[in-house]
Scaffold this active site. Structure first.
Site, short mmCIF file in Angstrom:
data_model
loop_
_atom_site.label_atom_id
_atom_site.label_comp_id
_atom_site.label_asym_id
_atom_site.label_seq_id
_atom_site.Cartn_x
_atom_site.Cartn_y
_atom_site.Cartn_z
N LEU A 35 0.83 -1.21 0.00
CA LEU A 35 0.00 0.00 0.00
C LEU A 35 0.86 1.26 0.00
CD1 LEU A 35 -3.01 -0.97 2.32
CD2 LEU A 35 -2.86 -1.08 -0.18
N THR A 125 7.82 -5.35 -18.59
CA THR A 125 7.36 -4.26 -19.46
C THR A 125 8.16 -4.22 -20.76
OG1 THR A 125 7.46 -1.84 -19.64
CG2 THR A 125 8.87 -2.81 -18.00
N ASP A 126 7.53 -3.69 -21.79
CA ASP A 126 8.26 -3.51 -23.06
C ASP A 126 9.37 -2.47 -22.93
OD1 ASP A 126 6.70 -1.22 -22.90
OD2 ASP A 126 5.80 -1.41 -24.88
N GLU A 127 9.33 -1.68 -21.83
CA GLU A 127 10.33 -0.63 -21.68
C GLU A 127 11.75 -1.18 -21.50
OE1 GLU A 127 9.20 2.82 -19.39
OE2 GLU A 127 7.08 2.40 -19.67
N TYR A 153 13.66 3.36 -13.97
CA TYR A 153 12.55 2.41 -13.89
C TYR A 153 12.79 1.20 -14.80
CZ TYR A 153 8.11 0.27 -15.26
OH TYR A 153 7.13 -0.64 -15.59
N LYS A 157 13.50 -2.86 -13.96
CA LYS A 157 12.66 -3.96 -14.45
C LYS A 157 13.52 -4.96 -15.25
CE LYS A 157 8.73 -4.35 -14.15
NZ LYS A 157 7.89 -5.00 -13.09
N LYS A 192 -0.23 8.84 -14.30
CA LYS A 192 0.09 8.35 -15.64
C LYS A 192 -0.74 9.12 -16.67
CE LYS A 192 2.71 5.12 -13.83
NZ LYS A 192 2.21 3.85 -13.33
P1 NAD Z 1 0.97 0.61 -9.87
O1 NAD Z 1 2.03 1.60 -9.53
O2 NAD Z 1 -0.40 1.10 -10.20
O3 NAD Z 1 0.79 -0.43 -8.67
C1 NAD Z 1 1.88 -1.00 -8.01
C2 NAD Z 1 1.34 -1.72 -6.78
O4 NAD Z 1 2.45 -2.35 -6.13
C3 NAD Z 1 0.71 -0.80 -5.75
O5 NAD Z 1 -0.47 -1.38 -5.24
C4 NAD Z 1 1.76 -0.69 -4.65
O6 NAD Z 1 1.21 -0.45 -3.35
C5 NAD Z 1 2.41 -2.05 -4.75
N1 NAD Z 1 3.80 -2.06 -4.24
C6 NAD Z 1 4.79 -1.17 -4.53
N2 NAD Z 1 5.91 -1.50 -3.86
C7 NAD Z 1 5.62 -2.64 -3.17
C8 NAD Z 1 6.38 -3.49 -2.31
N3 NAD Z 1 7.67 -3.21 -2.03
N4 NAD Z 1 5.78 -4.57 -1.78
C9 NAD Z 1 4.48 -4.85 -2.04
N5 NAD Z 1 3.71 -4.08 -2.83
C10 NAD Z 1 4.29 -2.99 -3.39
O7 NAD Z 1 1.58 -0.25 -11.06
P2 NAD Z 1 0.85 -0.89 -12.34
O8 NAD Z 1 0.75 0.14 -13.40
O9 NAD Z 1 -0.35 -1.61 -11.90
O10 NAD Z 1 1.97 -1.93 -12.80
C11 NAD Z 1 1.99 -3.25 -12.26
C12 NAD Z 1 3.14 -4.01 -12.88
O11 NAD Z 1 3.00 -4.05 -14.30
C13 NAD Z 1 4.50 -3.38 -12.62
O12 NAD Z 1 5.42 -4.39 -12.35
C14 NAD Z 1 4.84 -2.66 -13.93
O13 NAD Z 1 6.22 -2.62 -14.12
C15 NAD Z 1 4.15 -3.57 -14.94
N6 NAD Z 1 3.71 -2.93 -16.19
C16 NAD Z 1 2.92 -1.81 -16.15
C17 NAD Z 1 2.44 -1.27 -17.34
C18 NAD Z 1 1.53 -0.06 -17.35
O14 NAD Z 1 1.18 0.43 -18.42
N7 NAD Z 1 1.09 0.43 -16.21
C19 NAD Z 1 2.79 -1.85 -18.57
C20 NAD Z 1 3.60 -3.00 -18.57
C21 NAD Z 1 4.04 -3.53 -17.36
P1 TYD Z 2 3.32 7.41 -18.77
O1 TYD Z 2 1.86 7.25 -18.58
O2 TYD Z 2 4.14 8.01 -17.69
O3 TYD Z 2 3.89 5.99 -19.22
P2 TYD Z 2 5.38 5.57 -19.79
O4 TYD Z 2 6.29 6.72 -19.67
O5 TYD Z 2 5.76 4.46 -18.87
O6 TYD Z 2 5.14 5.14 -21.18
O7 TYD Z 2 3.54 8.31 -20.07
C1 TYD Z 2 3.03 7.93 -21.34
C2 TYD Z 2 3.52 8.94 -22.33
O8 TYD Z 2 2.92 10.21 -22.06
C3 TYD Z 2 5.02 9.17 -22.27
O9 TYD Z 2 5.52 9.37 -23.60
C4 TYD Z 2 5.16 10.46 -21.46
C5 TYD Z 2 3.90 11.21 -21.80
N1 TYD Z 2 3.35 12.08 -20.74
C6 TYD Z 2 2.99 13.39 -21.02
O10 TYD Z 2 3.14 13.88 -22.15
N2 TYD Z 2 2.47 14.16 -20.02
C7 TYD Z 2 2.30 13.69 -18.77
O11 TYD Z 2 1.83 14.45 -17.87
C8 TYD Z 2 2.65 12.32 -18.48
C9 TYD Z 2 2.46 11.75 -17.12
C10 TYD Z 2 3.16 11.57 -19.51
#
Ligand code: NAD
Ligand code: TYD
Length: 339
Positions: A35, A125-127, A153, A157, A192
């Site tokens: 959390l 992640t694809d990153e 980040y 990963k 995001k």
């Molecule tokens: P998020 O930031 O919304 O959620 C992360 C969750 O992990 C939160 O509930 C947080 O409380 C919990 N957390 C953080 N540190 C912790 C710890 N030390 N121990 C236990 N819980 C912990 O993230 P998300 O966007 O849901 O991403 C989830 C996973 O998917 C991540 O591993 C991310 O790298 C991966 N991912 C995300 C995206 C995307 O577009 N959001 C895309 C590809 C992969």
């Molecule tokens: P984000 O949602 O942070 O995901 P990621 O960087 O992991 O792809 O950002 C998505 C795209 O949007 C990225 O190219 C950065 C851009 N961005 C903005 O232009 N303005 C914003 O306020 C944020 C948060 C992201």
């Protein structure tokens, strides 16, 4: 089966919890989440009503907590979503990204080795592949694309992914890895791009676009990511990496304009701001492997998914306000302080 879902109070993890409760009622889901600011117990309030769901507050990097949980429960699968996930925060302060994303992964896998499991699945992640040039629309990330990270980040990963593969090769741990493109949908934390734009536009505030908004992301509706992970952890081959994406590339500026149009807001709200340092130009996934091996395909087209997402935020303004104001910590204390 007993399944630990770490990070299940965050965006994708919570959607995955609901996906499993709906599609696999025979399984028991144990959510382990620290959390952090990104984890919200309000998100899991409907899951709490299920007898086959348990929430545990704890840090994946804390060995005592993790081993204690494995001693209490006989675990079959671990799906690791828990992570620090925001690139901009990793630029401000990388350390917690190494602690949670790298060391946390190691602790989870050590527990899996010690107590035995059927599968450890790492949500990556694809990153980790770095970025592609904007003008080369013919290039896509495959599972063979070399790791070439840009931000703290993505570096954290990638480090975790390498550790997962090492535990497979050295210790024969039954692992799998998924590398997905950008997700969008319900319960997405408003730091995001898409939820930030929605929450700002609600209040008619300016929406900040980095640089010229030309960077391209490959957007996938979150439920499609959940179905991919579910297939991989149950039927994917051990030791394998699967890319997940729906061939839906869009420039940021187009995504922002789409959100504003659905919300009936003026494009005058767009404010171009200083670019992110090291900003990845383009992500684009080739999902051939998961599609050929496991028959996975995405179900939700972007036009439909983005409308559903905006509507969800409209109908869940309280969730958004709670997340923004930090009320969820009070909620947690109220629900759990006497247990
Ligand atoms: P998020 O930031 O919304 O959620 C992360 C969750 O992990 C939160 O509930 C947080 O409380 C919990 N957390 C953080 N540190 C912790 C710890 N030390 N121990 C236990 N819980 C912990 O993230 P998300 O966007 O849901 O991403 C989830 C996973 O998917 C991540 O591993 C991310 O790298 C991966 N991912 C995300 C995206 C995307 O577009 N959001 C895309 C590809 C992969
Ligand atoms: P984000 O949602 O942070 O995901 P990621 O960087 O992991 O792809 O950002 C998505 C795209 O949007 C990225 O190219 C950065 C851009 N961005 C903005 O232009 N303005 C914003 O306020 C944020 C948060 C992201």
């Amino acid at each position: 089966m007993n399944i630990i879902v770490t990070g299940g109070a965050g965006f994708i993890g919570s959607n995955f919890v609901y996906y499993e409760l709906k599609n696999h009622p025979e399984d028991r889901i144990i959510c382990l989440d620290k959390l952090t600011y990104a984890g919200n117990l309000e998100t899991l309030k409907d899951a709490m009503k299920y007898d086959n769901f348990r929430f545990v507050k704890g840090d994946i990097a804390d060995r005592e907590t993790v081993y204690g949980l494995f001693e209490e429960e006989k675990i079959d699968i671990v799906v690791n979503f828990a992570a620090e996930s925001h690139v901009d925060r990793s630029i401000e302060d990388p350390e917690i990204f190494i602690k949670t994303n790298v060391l946390g992964t190691q602790v989870l896998m050590d527990a899996c080795r010690k107590y035995g499991i059927k599968r450890y699945h790492q949500v990556s992640t694809d990153e980790v592949y770095g970025d592609l040039p904007l003008e080369r629309k013919d290039l896509f990330f495959t599972e063979e694309t070399p790791i070439h990270t840009s931000s703290p980040y993505s570096a954290s990963k990638a480090a975790a992914d390498l550790l997962v593969l090492a535990y497979h090769r050295t210790f024969k741990l039954p692992v799998s890895i998924s590398r997905c493109s950008n997700n969008y949908g319900p319960y997405h934390f408003p730091e995001k791009l898409i939820p930030l734009m929605i929450s700002r536009a609600f209040e008619n505030k300016s929406v900040p676009v980095y640089g010229k908004g030309e960077n391209v992301r490959d957007w996938l509706y979150v439920e499609d990511h959940c179905s991919a992970i579910d297939m991989i952890m149950r039927n994917g081959r051990e030791g394998e990496i699967y890319n997940v994406g729906g061939h839906n590339e869009r420039a940021n500026i187009d995504v922002v304009k789409t959100v504003l149009r659905i919300m009936d807001r003026s494009e005058d709200l767009i404010e171009f701001v200083t670019d992110r340092p090291g900003h990845d130009r383009r992500y684009a996934i080739d999902p051939t492997k998961i599609s050929n091996e496991l028959g996975w395909t995405p179900n939700t087209a972007f036009d439909e998914g983005i409308k559903k997402t905006v509507e969800w935020y409209m109908e869940n303004r309280e969730w958004l306000n709670g997340v923004l104001s930090g009320d969820y910590m009070e909620y947690y204390d109220k629900m759990y302080s006497n247990r």
